[in-house]
Design an enzyme around this catalytic site. Sequence first.
Site, short mmCIF file in Angstrom:
data_model
loop_
_atom_site.label_atom_id
_atom_site.label_comp_id
_atom_site.label_asym_id
_atom_site.label_seq_id
_atom_site.Cartn_x
_atom_site.Cartn_y
_atom_site.Cartn_z
N LYS B 91 83.44 -70.55 -37.83
CA LYS B 91 83.71 -69.25 -37.80
C LYS B 91 84.93 -70.36 -37.88
O LYS B 91 86.30 -69.56 -38.43
CB LYS B 91 84.61 -68.59 -36.24
CG LYS B 91 83.59 -67.68 -35.98
CD LYS B 91 83.88 -66.80 -35.29
CE LYS B 91 83.88 -67.73 -33.36
NZ LYS B 91 82.66 -68.11 -33.14
N CYS B 180 88.61 -58.39 -20.37
CA CYS B 180 87.70 -60.03 -21.28
C CYS B 180 88.10 -61.23 -19.86
O CYS B 180 86.52 -61.33 -19.54
CB CYS B 180 88.18 -60.54 -21.96
SG CYS B 180 89.48 -61.30 -23.02
N MET B 181 89.09 -61.26 -19.41
CA MET B 181 90.06 -62.31 -18.76
C MET B 181 90.21 -61.23 -16.99
O MET B 181 91.27 -62.55 -16.30
CB MET B 181 90.67 -63.13 -19.14
CG MET B 181 90.48 -63.82 -20.28
SD MET B 181 88.91 -64.45 -20.64
CE MET B 181 89.24 -65.27 -18.99
N MET B 364 82.31 -63.68 -20.33
CA MET B 364 82.31 -62.21 -19.53
C MET B 364 80.91 -62.74 -18.43
O MET B 364 81.46 -61.28 -18.23
CB MET B 364 82.17 -61.58 -21.21
CG MET B 364 82.94 -62.10 -21.88
SD MET B 364 84.83 -61.36 -21.16
CE MET B 364 85.48 -63.26 -21.97
N GLY B 401 88.19 -65.96 -24.11
CA GLY B 401 87.58 -65.32 -25.21
C GLY B 401 88.29 -65.11 -25.80
O GLY B 401 88.26 -65.66 -27.28
N GLN B 402 89.70 -65.30 -26.01
CA GLN B 402 91.08 -65.35 -27.04
C GLN B 402 91.70 -66.00 -27.47
O GLN B 402 92.04 -66.97 -26.12
CB GLN B 402 91.55 -64.53 -27.04
CG GLN B 402 91.30 -62.56 -26.66
CD GLN B 402 91.68 -61.39 -26.64
OE1 GLN B 402 92.66 -60.26 -27.66
NE2 GLN B 402 91.98 -60.62 -25.52
#
Lengths: 76, 775
Positions: B91, B180-181, B364, B401-402
């Site tokens: 990515k 997510c967090m 996650m 994740g971000q």
Amino acid sequence: MPIKSYLVHPHSGRKKELIKALSVIDQCQIVPAENKELIVLVTDTETGKEEENLKEKLEAIESLKLLAMVSGFNTP
Amino acid sequence: MYTSLSNRRSFIKKMAMLSAMTAAASMFPGILFADEQEKGIPDNVNLNWKKGPCRFCGVGCGILVGTENGKAVAVKGDPNCSVNKGLLCVKGYHQIMCIQSKDRLTHALVKKNGRYVQTPLDEALDIVANKMKETIASHGKDSVAMYTSGQSTIPEGYVASKLMKGAIGTNNLDCNARLCMASAVAGFLTSFGADEPMGCYEDIDHADYFVTWGNNMAEMHPVLFSRMLEQKSLRGAKIIDFATRTTRSSTASDKSILFEPQTDLAVANAICYEIIKNGWVNKSFVEKHCSFSKGLTNMGYGLEDKYKFKDKPEKIDFEAYKEFLKDYSPEKVSKYSKVSVKDIKYLASIYGNPNNKVVSYWCMGMNQHTRGTWMNNLVYNIHLLTGKISQPGNGPFSLTGQPSACGTAREVGTFTHKLPKGVVMNKKHRELAAKIWKVPVERIPSKPTYHATEMFRAVDRGDIKFIWTQATNPLVSLPKTGRYRPAMEKKSCFVVVSDVFPTPTSDVADVILPAAWHIEKSGLYGNSERRTQHWNKMVEAPGEATADAWMFIEVAKRMGYGDLFPYSKENHVEEIYNEYRQFHEGAKHGMAPLEVLKKESGAIWPYVNGKSTQWRFNAKYDPACSNDEAFHFYGKPDGKAVIWQRPFEEAPEKPDQEYPFWLNTGRVVEHWHTGSMTRRIPVLHQAMPNAYVEFHPDDAKKLGIRNGENIKVSSRRGSCVLPASINERGLPTKGQVFVPFFDENMLINDVTLDAFCPISKEPDYKKCAVKVQKV
Ligand code: SF4
């Protein structure tokens, strides 16, 4: 005009031979790993038909154990 | 973007080559391809390389973007960035290819008589500001809301918070990091009183064991996983994968241990049981640095609107904790976790052996859990009991994740209960914010309002009448989207969406604002290891696309708050960061000055006396420790970390006769979250063109399902049709199906359940009950 990339695994001890075989094919560009028995291959062909023929040709190479596609797409 | 076809072709060939190299890197640890990265870049160009962080995941790899004549034409890993040391995943290499996408949002679109009409940005911002003002005037300030992102930059998050909390005076601000967090945050705060990991990525170079808890790092954090594989090959470090599904990570690990969904709670307690039983407790560490607590149990699952929960912590002693653990002997837990007694004991022995250095990683699997906060606490318990924490190679490490879930969502605090420093409930924290923002302290409300799920429920109920989302795609990523899509379509709520590309969320917007992408603006992100990373704008955005921060400022000015936002268009990133830094002054959270961040590939906070602090709470590395001991958990008033008594409790919905399968959802290496960027990158899209439903081969055989056949996956909430996948990317356990959520044409979140952890309010996307039928 397909462009595809593959991980190419040689039969044990035959990496050099495989590099040689791949280097003489026009539509192939290769990058051998420095420290592993693996070669990265990018193929560049004009048509789907040519692509199929090439694939057959590659699979017929004796020193080649496995051809694993990673990415591929058509481009104008 | 490209001047000629042959140029484009050679560029694509290079990209194809890079994806193959990346795939090779995840399969063969330490593989080298000489200088191919640079050699492959078209040589007839004169590239100007500019540094920044990767746009995608929370690993925060350093990238170098090659620009030529004002266009971005190549990306390579930054060899000077200690995060990735020149490596990038598939990515990362391809990221800039999405900005040339044909359907890029380049102008504002305003819905008029059911159709989108291209509108000058100034006019669209007038409409947004007027609508916000009118809504507040008629329905009060809590009728407007903003939903932002862990992909927003630090300055963007900061001005969003200042506008909502400081200027308007509402806590109706939450963000997608809630999805997510939030459990990681609640875990850190309850166990340590301070958010974010104590260690850093350098732990990888020191650990003997990596235990990954429900975490497919080979696909989700590929560059870190490559670093782990390198250590496996160099030093014989071991990777133990503990999960509910066999993945690329499991097959590359030394051992894969599978467990029944939700029973990670019990297994973690069983590990602690064994540690105590075998005398592996680091007594002096626990006596000096830990206390014990228990909280409420049977908290529910937040399934009903306006659900409320507040924990009531109660101190206990070691003996009471030991007594509680009697229900968690490996023999008892093995029965329902489906983990063998031998494997539980093996896991305990890894942590228990005083000579092993152990890092636990999770993301996650543990956070998106109806008992996510508890699960985080339980892994901390293991590290605290054994004293394996805050030292090189020893520590619990929650991954994000971000790209700026830490930097923006958590540190700036774009959650309803947060302020840039501390929480809205704390008077001192409100006073500090009011002082720096130059607003009356009474304007900042002291009560949190809506967390993400509840915010969209309030839209559905008609309580929220104006919502503005940025850099996020909730109508693909929320759980139970079947409820929230019609909610957002209701006339009762005016919807503004800022984004780079059209998404199912922008499809329901009244106004769409065209956002500048990552390298088309300057900004700062904060990654998983507390590293703050700065980049300068590298190329111009197309059309009228504009940085989100500047659009907020423009709206704030139009609403009459101009004096609070005195920033200049050219320098607003710098001005905002310098203002924001004041919140974190001091040894516990000092942020690096901009001059440092401009020069280096990021710096880790607390940044004190010109130095990053790599291991917090350890007096050897952390200047904030002040108790004259080796460790100081200064986040808690007594300086001690808390070992929590947290039981195993069932999931809210389990497979039954009617819905006999567990549904687990997640991601794939090619796509980033809802796919709005990566599905526009041809190499990635073609490598993984659509979602699928993964079966265990035995289940598929029993049901007569073959690879590629269309399968309807249904729950009590909705259904989704996807092709079957058997023995391909991953292998779910028997009785479980897995579906990735990146595909907006196959919305698996219509099927998921909006149950959440009562403490963190983070939804559980990993467990609900479904049935499957061939269609
Ligand atoms: S691992 Fe994450 S940060 Fe690194 S290149 Fe890949 S997506 Fe980007």
